[in-house]
Design an enzyme around this catalytic site. Structure first.
Site, mmCIF file in Angstrom:
data_model
loop_
_atom_site.group_PDB
_atom_site.id
_atom_site.type_symbol
_atom_site.label_atom_id
_atom_site.label_comp_id
_atom_site.label_asym_id
_atom_site.label_seq_id
_atom_site.Cartn_x
_atom_site.Cartn_y
_atom_site.Cartn_z
ATOM 1 N N CYS A 45 1.656 2.359 12.337
ATOM 2 C CA CYS A 45 2.779 3.333 11.819
ATOM 3 C C CYS A 45 3.142 4.193 12.947
ATOM 4 O O CYS A 45 4.174 4.658 13.190
ATOM 5 C CB CYS A 45 2.268 4.028 10.751
ATOM 6 S SG CYS A 45 2.035 2.599 9.381
ATOM 7 N N SER B 161 -3.580 -2.887 -0.473
ATOM 8 C CA SER B 161 -2.360 -3.548 0.312
ATOM 9 C C SER B 161 -2.749 -5.143 0.528
ATOM 10 O O SER B 161 -3.909 -5.175 1.055
ATOM 11 C CB SER B 161 -2.054 -2.970 1.614
ATOM 12 O OG SER B 161 -1.064 -3.762 2.221
ATOM 13 N N HIS C 62 -1.628 -7.558 2.599
ATOM 14 C CA HIS C 62 -1.705 -8.110 3.929
ATOM 15 C C HIS C 62 -2.752 -7.522 4.743
ATOM 16 O O HIS C 62 -2.934 -8.020 5.899
ATOM 17 C CB HIS C 62 -0.207 -7.682 4.415
ATOM 18 C CG HIS C 62 0.056 -6.408 4.983
ATOM 19 N ND1 HIS C 62 -0.046 -6.126 6.536
ATOM 20 C CD2 HIS C 62 0.355 -5.166 4.534
ATOM 21 C CE1 HIS C 62 0.304 -4.853 6.541
ATOM 22 N NE2 HIS C 62 0.508 -4.302 5.341
ATOM 23 N N GLY D 130 0.807 -1.314 0.053
ATOM 24 C CA GLY D 130 -0.113 0.152 -0.025
ATOM 25 C C GLY D 130 0.924 1.391 0.017
ATOM 26 O O GLY D 130 0.548 2.137 -0.496
ATOM 27 N N THR D 131 1.804 1.261 0.684
ATOM 28 C CA THR D 131 2.963 2.376 0.761
ATOM 29 C C THR D 131 3.221 2.967 -0.537
ATOM 30 O O THR D 131 3.381 4.111 -1.137
ATOM 31 C CB THR D 131 3.976 2.211 1.709
ATOM 32 O OG1 THR D 131 3.334 2.180 3.103
ATOM 33 C CG2 THR D 131 5.025 3.276 1.891
ATOM 34 N N GLN E 237 -7.682 0.081 3.657
ATOM 35 C CA GLN E 237 -8.486 -0.365 4.832
ATOM 36 C C GLN E 237 -9.831 -0.761 4.067
ATOM 37 O O GLN E 237 -10.450 -1.702 4.787
ATOM 38 C CB GLN E 237 -8.570 0.533 6.014
ATOM 39 C CG GLN E 237 -7.436 0.794 6.655
ATOM 40 C CD GLN E 237 -6.854 -0.237 7.463
ATOM 41 O OE1 GLN E 237 -7.684 -1.363 7.711
ATOM 42 N NE2 GLN E 237 -5.425 -0.540 7.672
#
Ligand code: PLP
Length: 388
Positions: free
Chosen positions: A327, A201, A203, A69-70, A181
């Protein structure tokens, strides 16, 4: 242990592991190799791309696999803004909301620091919602792109993405949404959402860490961030993570089949959990929007405690959760998301987030709610014993 930290990460699903295993073992080829092993890997990658496209209701060529995602957020914000800026240097502003994940916020700040852009931040209301009027107020002729998340990772508030994207398009500005999310819980139909770019993302929904996707619509130009062999149509060089792509496509396909029954079951459980806590923990404050929220997130402030102490006490009682976003964990600073809602720092630092996996059960949440009551009571007693 009751794991209520699924917004941080989830375990790999068995079906996902089984689907990806061949590409970690026998079929280990590099998709760029011109022999049968390479071709098998290239075919698997193409099939994974088509499966993701089916879930997103887009074309396979609009799907770029990333390391998570980042990276997808970085590629969307920097890539779209810089590509537009290169064509028209007067496009030197980006718009983000006040509650973006650091992957979006820091990408925008990078554009400011290194490329001289201006970052315009749209405020949110007390529930964490961005209104169309608030967005309209910050758009300028120089705005290169807008990035507003689909669902927030700390408070679970779900934005009216389709309405917000329509406002940006009214000004001819591309719109990106961070759906990290939302994936697994809400529809990711990019046509219905009307977005030009969307990040996912793996995971967070039962695929391994280090797998992600960025959707970019049609001819949306994206300046690549990673240069090399020109993989992923030049948008993202580097030997492809074939097993990760297969895993992510499998997890997305499974989750599409499970909605909307899953979302409605977990929303019901969340509602009972929230009521239980609001009734049994004096002064507990639910953060985020009361109804426009993810099925999977319930966050509270417990005045008279510190979020970190409640977290430790809960872990002692067998419940694992988070005091803010993963984070930001480890930092004592109150969450910028809660401050953006207008919550004062003393209350913001008492926040605890509970986030549920698709497998969560009623019995687990009943037990967890009891543990929350006990943990908050104990932390408050320790903080001010004279009151008891
Ligand atoms: N965006 C949001 C909303 C997130 O919650 C996260 C992870 O917590 C990310 C982006 C980053 O995704 P990844 O962990 O795959 O880099």
């Amino acid at each position: 242990m009751i794991f209520l930290d699924a917004a941080a990460t989830t375990p790999v699903r068995r079906e996902v592991l089984e689907a990806m295993w061949p590409y970690l073992s026998g079929e280990f080829g590099n998709p760029s190799s011109h022999h049968s092993l390479g071709e098998a890997a290239a075919t698997a990658l193409a099939e994974a791309r088509s499966a993701v496209a089916k879930v997103l209701n887009c074309r396979a060529g609009e799907v770029t696999f990333t390391s998570g995602g980042t990276e997808a957020d970085n590629l969307a914000v920097k890539g779209i803004a810089l590509a537009r800026h290169a064509v028209d240097p007067s496009l030197n502003r980006v718009v983000i909301s006040a509650i973006e994940h650091p992957a979006v916020e820091e990408s925008a700040r990078y554009l400011e620091r290194v490329h001289g852009f201006t970052v315009d931040v749209v405020p949110v209301d007390r529930d964490g919602l961005v209104t169309v009027d608030a967005l309209r107020a910050v758009l300028r002729p120089e705005t290169a792109m807008v990035s507003i998340m689909y669902a927030n990772n700390e408070i679970g508030t779900v934005q009216p993405v389709a309405d917000l994207a329509a406002v940006a398009h009214g000004f001819g500005i591309p719109f990106h949404t961070d759906a990290v999310q939302a994936a697994g819980w809400l529809s990711l139909d990019v046509k219905a959402l009307g977005v030009d770019a969307l990040s996912i993302s793996g995971h967070k929904l039962g695929a391994p860490k280090g797998s992600g996707v960025l959707f970019t619509k049609g001819r949306t130009r994206v300046e690549p961030l990673v240069h090399g062999g020109g993989q992923e149509r030049g948008k993202r060089s580097g030997t492809e993570n074939v097993a990760g792509a297969v895993a992510l496509s499998t997890a997305l396909t499974l989750s599409l089949g499970e909605q909307p029954e899953l979302a409605s079951r977990v929303s019901g459980l969340r509602e009972r959990f929230v009521s239980h806590i609001l009734q049994t923990v004096p002064g507990a404050i639910l953060t985020g929007h009361r109804s426009q929220r993810l099925p999977s997130i319930a966050s509270f402030c417990f005045p008279g405690t510190s979020g970190e102490s409640v977290l430790l006490e809960l872990e002692r009682l067998g419940v694992v959760c988070s005091s803010g976003s993963a984070c930001a964990a480890g930092s004592d600073a109150p969450s910028p998301v809660l401050l953006a809602l207008g919550i004062v720092p003393e209350i913001a630092q008492t926040a605890v987030r509970f986030s549920f996996a698709s497998t969560v059960t009623e019995a687990e949440l009943e037990q967890a709610a009891g543990a929350v009551e006990a943990a908050v009571g104990r932390v408050r007693n320790l903080a001010s014993p004279q009151h008891n």
